[in-house]
Design an enzyme around this catalytic site. Structure first.
Site, mmCIF file in Angstrom:
data_model
loop_
_atom_site.group_PDB
_atom_site.id
_atom_site.type_symbol
_atom_site.label_atom_id
_atom_site.label_comp_id
_atom_site.label_asym_id
_atom_site.label_seq_id
_atom_site.Cartn_x
_atom_site.Cartn_y
_atom_site.Cartn_z
ATOM 1 N N ARG A 15 0.800 -1.221 0.000
ATOM 2 C CA ARG A 15 0.000 0.000 0.000
ATOM 3 C C ARG A 15 0.835 1.274 0.000
ATOM 4 O O ARG A 15 0.564 2.193 -0.784
ATOM 5 C CB ARG A 15 -0.938 0.016 1.213
ATOM 6 N N ASP A 126 -5.353 -3.990 3.989
ATOM 7 C CA ASP A 126 -4.116 -4.645 3.565
ATOM 8 C C ASP A 126 -4.451 -5.776 2.591
ATOM 9 O O ASP A 126 -5.110 -6.743 2.964
ATOM 10 C CB ASP A 126 -3.385 -5.202 4.778
#
Length: 163
Positions: A15, A126
């Site tokens: 990310r 995530d």
């Protein structure tokens, strides 16, 4: 005056490097490269020295972003002093940063999705343990929120230029 933005996720392989690449492109296209610098880091040492996750790299590449040269690093104590905005991907990473951050610098810590306009989610989930859809969704969220961050840094750059 330079505005420095640090994107933070857990391992700095999915990310946060994606957010860094998306945001840097926005900064470059807005002509703000002389006023804004972006970086990314992880709250944990799981992947220090490793490249970006292959699935994150592939998802980014499909959208025209290159994170293939990224090397994961962990948040350093000096980052809290150096960066103006430290943007966490989720609550766990924000909490970790809050525990590490020296007094008087906590105001720099925020969730990235605070700046989102299109999506109402509070965090960027995530995608590491999931499939390709998670990486695409993370990029969607990151792109939305980074647009909001860009507006903030654009205002700051304009104020510095006027001063």
């Amino acid at each position: 005056m330079m505005t420095k933005v640090l994107f933070v996720s857990m391992g700095n392989v999915c990310r946060s490097p994606s957010a860094q690449a998306v945001f840097q492109r926005m900064v470059d296209e807005a002509g703000l490269s002389d006023f804004v610098r972006a970086d990314s880091a992880g709250t944990h040492a799981f992947h220090i020295g490793e490249g970006a996750d292959a699935r994150a790299t592939a998802a980014a590449r499909k959208r025209g972003f290159d994170i293939s040269s990224h090397v994961a690093r962990q948040v350093r104590p000096e980052d809290f002093q150096e960066f103006d905005l430290i943007l966490a991907m989720d609550w766990d990473n924000l909490s970790t940063l809050q525990h590490q951050c020296p007094r008087g610098l906590q105001h720099k810590l925020m969730l990235l999705m605070r700046f989102a306009n299109e999506y109402e989610e509070a965090t960027v989930a995530d995608p590491y343990y999931g499939g390709p859809d998670g990486f695409n969704k993370a990029l969607d969220y990151v792109a939305d929120a980074c647009q909001g961050v860009l507006e903030l840094v654009r205002k700051r750059a304009t104020q510095y230029q006027a001063a």
